[in-house]
Design an enzyme around this catalytic site. Structure first.
Site, mmCIF file in Angstrom:
data_model
loop_
_atom_site.group_PDB
_atom_site.id
_atom_site.type_symbol
_atom_site.label_atom_id
_atom_site.label_comp_id
_atom_site.label_asym_id
_atom_site.label_seq_id
_atom_site.Cartn_x
_atom_site.Cartn_y
_atom_site.Cartn_z
ATOM 1 N N GLY A 82 42.478 41.374 39.139
ATOM 2 C CA GLY A 82 42.285 39.966 39.459
ATOM 3 C C GLY A 82 41.800 39.168 38.268
ATOM 4 O O GLY A 82 42.200 38.010 38.076
ATOM 5 N N ARG B 261 48.362 38.911 45.959
ATOM 6 C CA ARG B 261 46.990 38.432 45.788
ATOM 7 C C ARG B 261 46.970 36.916 45.610
ATOM 8 O O ARG B 261 47.854 36.333 44.962
ATOM 9 C CB ARG B 261 46.324 39.116 44.591
ATOM 10 C CG ARG B 261 46.200 40.614 44.763
ATOM 11 C CD ARG B 261 45.227 41.219 43.770
ATOM 12 N NE ARG B 261 43.848 40.846 44.062
ATOM 13 C CZ ARG B 261 42.791 41.322 43.409
ATOM 14 N NH1 ARG B 261 42.970 42.193 42.425
ATOM 15 N NH2 ARG B 261 41.575 40.946 43.722
ATOM 16 N N LYS C 189 32.724 46.024 34.294
ATOM 17 C CA LYS C 189 34.073 45.468 34.189
ATOM 18 C C LYS C 189 34.025 43.949 34.213
ATOM 19 O O LYS C 189 34.682 43.271 33.418
ATOM 20 C CB LYS C 189 34.953 45.993 35.325
ATOM 21 C CG LYS C 189 36.407 45.485 35.302
ATOM 22 C CD LYS C 189 36.645 44.269 36.177
ATOM 23 C CE LYS C 189 36.510 44.617 37.640
ATOM 24 N NZ LYS C 189 36.901 43.469 38.509
ATOM 25 N N HIS D 145 41.818 41.435 48.275
ATOM 26 C CA HIS D 145 41.494 42.115 47.028
ATOM 27 C C HIS D 145 42.637 43.065 46.665
ATOM 28 O O HIS D 145 43.803 42.758 46.905
ATOM 29 C CB HIS D 145 40.152 42.821 47.157
ATOM 30 C CG HIS D 145 38.992 41.884 47.024
ATOM 31 N ND1 HIS D 145 37.717 42.289 46.710
ATOM 32 C CD2 HIS D 145 38.911 40.535 47.175
ATOM 33 C CE1 HIS D 145 36.903 41.249 46.658
ATOM 34 N NE2 HIS D 145 37.604 40.177 46.947
ATOM 35 N N SER E 277 38.796 32.914 46.426
ATOM 36 C CA SER E 277 38.270 33.743 45.344
ATOM 37 C C SER E 277 37.410 32.916 44.396
ATOM 38 O O SER E 277 37.844 31.857 43.918
ATOM 39 C CB SER E 277 39.413 34.393 44.553
ATOM 40 O OG SER E 277 38.900 35.118 43.453
ATOM 41 N N GLU F 141 32.312 43.011 46.959
ATOM 42 C CA GLU F 141 32.821 44.198 46.272
ATOM 43 C C GLU F 141 32.026 45.449 46.623
ATOM 44 O O GLU F 141 32.488 46.568 46.413
ATOM 45 C CB GLU F 141 32.821 43.975 44.764
ATOM 46 C CG GLU F 141 31.467 43.859 44.125
ATOM 47 C CD GLU F 141 31.579 43.441 42.664
ATOM 48 O OE1 GLU F 141 30.975 44.099 41.823
ATOM 49 O OE2 GLU F 141 32.273 42.444 42.378
ATOM 50 N N LYS G 215 40.844 52.268 37.304
ATOM 51 C CA LYS G 215 40.853 50.804 37.234
ATOM 52 C C LYS G 215 39.550 50.278 36.657
ATOM 53 O O LYS G 215 39.541 49.341 35.844
ATOM 54 C CB LYS G 215 41.083 50.234 38.633
ATOM 55 C CG LYS G 215 41.232 48.723 38.683
ATOM 56 C CD LYS G 215 41.507 48.260 40.095
ATOM 57 C CE LYS G 215 41.991 46.820 40.148
ATOM 58 N NZ LYS G 215 41.020 45.855 39.644
ATOM 59 N N ARG H 27 35.006 39.102 31.042
ATOM 60 C CA ARG H 27 34.577 37.743 30.689
ATOM 61 C C ARG H 27 34.318 37.638 29.185
ATOM 62 O O ARG H 27 34.733 36.668 28.538
ATOM 63 C CB ARG H 27 33.327 37.366 31.485
ATOM 64 C CG ARG H 27 33.619 36.959 32.932
ATOM 65 C CD ARG H 27 32.375 36.957 33.800
ATOM 66 N NE ARG H 27 32.632 36.400 35.123
ATOM 67 C CZ ARG H 27 33.228 37.065 36.110
ATOM 68 N NH1 ARG H 27 33.631 38.324 35.909
ATOM 69 N NH2 ARG H 27 33.421 36.496 37.289
#
Length: 456
Positions: A120, A148, A45, A372, A194, A345, A442, A50
């Site tokens: 995010g 968030r 992901k 998160h 973050s 994560e 997700k 990206r």
């Protein structure tokens, strides 16, 4: 399976009134014997989203092979499509869906609304792209998305002269009033909440008229390997990111090269499957494991042996073998003392493993995961303790002590990592019912099917 009339812990990350009844949930499969599973996983992901942004800003069409098809990536596609990017799905050979041809817009256009869901990467990576578009773009998302942190992106864009209207909240929803250009230049932000704040600005920086000279102020940036991933994806497309000193990144203005890219399997999504080998016994192999990577999930090869596992990498196959059983016939899973500041994560799944270990664990460096998809520290403590566990919240982590767990409801809080952690605990504890296993869509829509395949 119906679970009813249970007493829930007081904590609620959403701030809603607690329900004492649940609808039918997903009864987590229990291990009935040692595993001998070999699995392939869909694309990363983090890399997919990206590469989608960079492909949309590139100087020509790009082909993304084996991208992840999930809620987060599809929200990114739809957001970029709203800004004028064109997408064409083409048959892929990876077994997890189509490949994707991305054609940049001749001119990015706003005058649209982008749904960020709870992603995010979407809520942080796309506002700088929208600043390069002509016209206003409104960003909003799921209920918890409005909680968030967004300050690094909001303050960063304003510091670059972008008109952003958030009614003073510093969070979603907000509107970026794009003019088709961003001046760029020197900028200072606080990215301690973050690492995505840094990545968001770097991804678009080469398209700014003066590039970007970005400095971080404040405490250390969490999940620094994700910034390394961003820098590597930029470099592959001809964008050099200089780092003259810690906490500073310099991008010169220039083109972003079109590129055909093979997306690696998601190594963080491999965590629950590899952990299953320790919980159930036997072994689990993940195919397509890269020899070198910027993915945080690669740290599993070093982290799982600390719990007692044996790990071997042969070619592109990573195999995790269960620990030797303890003298008392237990699983032989050791407690750990871990600093996961670079790999937050992975924390929920590793906390689930620690909950069935035979000695105490302290996992720290993860205070940032309170922000998160949900407050993961409070949620983990609430759910494990609700099954008879002994988890204590710390300022930046959790203390997990051995306890005899029992079955019961496990709430996912619309958080994919919480859902997969419930599956891990349920592998060892009969009767664990995850209320929303579908939230794994997700980042890994195939999770329930792959989890069942472990035992076949």
């Amino acid at each position: 399976m119906q679970i009813s009339r249970y007493s829930a812990p007081e904590f609620d990350p959403y701030g809603d009134t607690r329900q004492t009844d649940t609808d039918d949930g997903w009864l987590a499969p229990v291990a009935t014997g040692p595993l001998a599973a070999v699995l392939s996983l869909p694309g990363s992901k983090s890399l997919t989203n990206r590469e989608l942004v960079l492909a949309a800003l590139a100087d020509g069409p790009s082909l993304l092979r084996t991208p992840l098809w999930s809620r987060d990536s599809e929200l990114m596609v739809e957001g970029l499509r709203a800004l004028g990017t064109r997408f064409e799905r083409v048959a892929g050979a990876g077994g997890f869906g189509d490949d994707l041809v991305v054609t940049p817009a001749e001119e990015l256009t706003g005058s649209t609304t982008i749904d960020c869901g709870l992603a995010g990467t979407v809520m942080r990576f796309l506002p700088p792209v929208a600043a390069l578009a002509l016209g206003p773009t409104t960003f909003d998302g799921d209920e918890y998305a409005r909680k968030r942190p967004m300050s690094g992106v909001v303050e960063g864009l304003r510091g670059l002269g972008v008109d952003l209207d958030d009614d003073g909240r510093g969070t979603l929803p907000f509107t970026v009033h794009g003019t088709g250009r961003v001046a760029g230049g020197p900028l200072e932000i606080d990215a301690s909440a973050s690492s995505q704040f840094v990545s968001a600005l770097l991804l678009s920086a080469a398209r700014f008229e003066r590039g970007l000279d970005l400095r971080h102020r404040g405490e250390r940036v969490p999940s620094a390997p994700h910034i390394e991933m961003t820098v590597a994806t930029l470099a592959a497309r001809g964008v050099a990111v200089a780092e003259p000193e810690p906490g500073r990144w310099v991008v010169e203005p220039g083109r972003i090269r079109a590129l055909d890219v093979d997306i690696e399997p998601d190594l963080s999504n491999a965590a629950p499957f590899l952990i299953a080998a320790l919980v159930a016994g036997g072994s689990v192999t993940i195919t397509g494991w890269p020899r070198t990577t910027t993915q945080v999930g690669a740290q599993l090869a070093d982290l799982l042996p600390r719990f007692g596992a044996r790990v071997e990498l042969a070619g592109d196959r990573l195999t995790v073998h269960a620990p030797e059983p303890g003298a008392d016939g237990g699983r032989g899973i050791r407690g750990v003392d871990l600093d996961l500041s670079e790999a937050g994560e992975l924390a929920p799944n590793l906390v689930g493993l620690a909950a069935v270990a035979e000695s105490p664990s302290i996992i720290t460096g993860i205070g940032h995961i309170r922000h998160h998809e949900t407050d993961r520290l409070a949620a983990l403590a609430a759910e494990i303790n609700g099954l008879g566990g002994r988890v204590t919240e710390l300022d930046d982590g959790l203390r997990i002590e051995p306890a005899r767990l029992h079955g019961g409801p496990w709430r996912a809080y619309a958080d994919h990592r919480m859902a997969t952690t419930g599956a891990i605990v349920g592998l060892a504890v009969p009767g664990v019912v995850v209320d929303d296993i579908g939230t794994t869509s997700k980042t890994l829509p195939q999770f329930p099917e792959l989890w069942e395949r472990l035992r076949s």
